[in-house]
Design a protein around this motif. Sequence first.
Motif, PDB file in Angstrom:
ATOM      1  N   VAL A  62      40.789  22.624  32.627  1.00 27.81           N
ATOM      2  CA  VAL A  62      40.658  21.649  33.818  1.00 27.81           C
ATOM      3  C   VAL A  62      39.611  20.669  33.239  1.00 27.81           C
ATOM      4  CG1 VAL A  62      39.610  21.507  36.082  1.00 27.81           C
ATOM      5  CG2 VAL A  62      40.920  23.520  35.408  1.00 27.81           C
ATOM      6  N   ASN A  63      38.398  20.856  32.624  1.00 28.26           N
ATOM      7  CA  ASN A  63      37.529  20.002  32.250  1.00 28.26           C
ATOM      8  C   ASN A  63      38.382  18.901  31.269  1.00 28.26           C
ATOM      9  OD1 ASN A  63      34.591  19.290  32.097  1.00 28.26           O
ATOM     10  ND2 ASN A  63      35.295  19.424  29.874  1.00 28.26           N
TER      11      ASN A  63
ATOM     12  N   SER B 257      40.401  13.202  30.786  1.00 24.17           N
ATOM     13  CA  SER B 257      41.719  12.451  30.514  1.00 24.17           C
ATOM     14  C   SER B 257      42.054  11.775  31.728  1.00 24.17           C
ATOM     15  CB  SER B 257      42.783  13.413  30.327  1.00 24.17           C
ATOM     16  OG  SER B 257      42.601  14.131  29.034  1.00 24.17           O
ATOM     17  N   LEU B 258      41.869  12.230  32.830  1.00 25.20           N
ATOM     18  CA  LEU B 258      42.311  11.541  34.065  1.00 25.20           C
ATOM     19  C   LEU B 258      41.231  10.164  34.362  1.00 25.20           C
ATOM     20  CD1 LEU B 258      43.836  11.025  36.794  1.00 25.20           C
ATOM     21  CD2 LEU B 258      42.284  12.710  37.840  1.00 25.20           C
ATOM     22  N   THR B 259      39.948  10.495  34.088  1.00 27.71           N
ATOM     23  CA  THR B 259      38.748   9.521  34.000  1.00 27.71           C
ATOM     24  C   THR B 259      39.155   8.392  33.177  1.00 27.71           C
ATOM     25  OG1 THR B 259      37.223  10.962  34.511  1.00 27.71           O
ATOM     26  CG2 THR B 259      36.373   9.095  33.861  1.00 27.71           C
TER      27      THR B 259
ATOM     28  N   GLN C 171      38.874   6.971  39.448  1.00 29.69           N
ATOM     29  CA  GLN C 171      38.135   7.222  38.199  1.00 29.69           C
ATOM     30  C   GLN C 171      36.875   7.769  38.712  1.00 29.69           C
ATOM     31  OE1 GLN C 171      37.099   3.546  36.182  1.00 29.69           O
ATOM     32  NE2 GLN C 171      35.335   4.589  34.976  1.00 29.69           N
ATOM     33  N   SER C 172      36.206   7.289  39.940  1.00 29.79           N
ATOM     34  CA  SER C 172      35.131   7.677  40.582  1.00 29.79           C
ATOM     35  C   SER C 172      35.370   9.108  41.024  1.00 29.79           C
ATOM     36  CB  SER C 172      34.757   6.801  41.926  1.00 29.79           C
ATOM     37  OG  SER C 172      33.578   7.304  42.574  1.00 29.79           O
TER      38      SER C 172
ATOM     39  N   ALA D  94      34.313  14.977  40.082  1.00 31.31           N
ATOM     40  CA  ALA D  94      34.996  16.426  39.846  1.00 31.31           C
ATOM     41  C   ALA D  94      34.482  16.835  38.311  1.00 31.31           C
ATOM     42  CB  ALA D  94      36.345  16.121  40.056  1.00 31.31           C
ATOM     43  N   LEU D  95      34.319  15.883  37.586  1.00 31.70           N
ATOM     44  CA  LEU D  95      34.224  16.408  36.187  1.00 31.70           C
ATOM     45  C   LEU D  95      32.563  16.776  35.973  1.00 31.70           C
ATOM     46  CD1 LEU D  95      34.967  16.487  33.115  1.00 31.70           C
ATOM     47  CD2 LEU D  95      34.157  14.195  32.870  1.00 31.70           C
TER      48      LEU D  95
END
Length: 371
Positions: free
Chosen positions: A194-195, A200-202, A225-226, A231-232
């Motif tokens: 998940v991390n 990667s999504l960011t 991104q925010s 979430a990260l």
Amino acid sequence: MNQESLSNIGLLKEIAELLNNETELSSMLSGAVKKLIRGTSFTTGWIFFIEKEGSHELVSYENLPKSLSDRKCELMKEGGCWCVNRFRNGKLTKASNIIECQRIEQAIEENRGDTDEITYHATVPLQSGNESFGLLNVAAPNKTHFSTDELALLESVAFQIGSAIKRIMLTKKEQEVALIGERNRLARDLHDSVNQLLFSLTLTARGGAEMTREEEVKDTFKTIQSLAQEALSEMRALIWQLRPHGLENGVVEAAKGYADMLGLTLELKVEGVLCLSSKIEEVLWRVSQEALNNCKKHSGEKNIFFTLKSEAQSIRLTIEDKGYGFQYDRKQSLPSVGIQGMRERVKSIGGELTIDSGLGKGTTIAVQIPY
């Protein structure tokens, strides 16, 4: 072999079977005392656990007279007495006749109710090897002396109970070790899956925002991104809670690392030589986590004062911020599950947690734990 001896052997077998099958400490102690009272001429019994620093706790009892059960067993939970004092001084090592019960005497003086004609009791330490856990006491009406056979029976029962307590403690320790292992496994899985996906999504959202010229699409990517970054951060905090990097170097280093991860600055102060048990360190760490989380979310301050002080017979942790604070009434229960959890953790090892806060005056959380 007379009838009484056969009866005692049967009773010991019943108690042994109960102790071997029971895995929950309070149920085990309650069942053992109940069987002992019902299978002998004793009419009441109770068990004290006694900590190394001397404090005692009434953990089980059966058929106490009204004078001792008065006001939620107040006389049994407070003050000292001959048997507890002898145990603390290391002078009570086998089953003994007690001359008089100081708690009964006090109950009579204060007119607390019926004593069931009990004035004396027998006492025996609960032991396993070199470890002592507390005392088993029994009494009966108008009984001022306990026979050699009765004392021998008490020693046999106490040996069984002491061994069972040790067994349950070892089992609990094994469960704690297994829980730590499971936490570490879960933390690794979250970090590796998940991390990494959130990271990667960011990056993807940031790249998308840079590639497009349409403001509406750009704003959408920036929002993604925010949210991914938030979430990260939450995920990293969760991983820290599951497996605190730095706790192997002590609770102070772990708290400092966790504060850094939250974007907080700790003003550290350590006084005295600290050599803490793993249980105390775990409690201090979990309290520090929750307190720092609350500072991050509610105080509006980034500078936090973190003091760990070794006193004569206790360890004291203070976490203070100069932020918004809140209206705190000591008489009212706190709605926060986190604060209630901190209080229960500290209480579980004989400590006390206090909160001092006021609107615009910041918040101070203090923990005092005997060691």
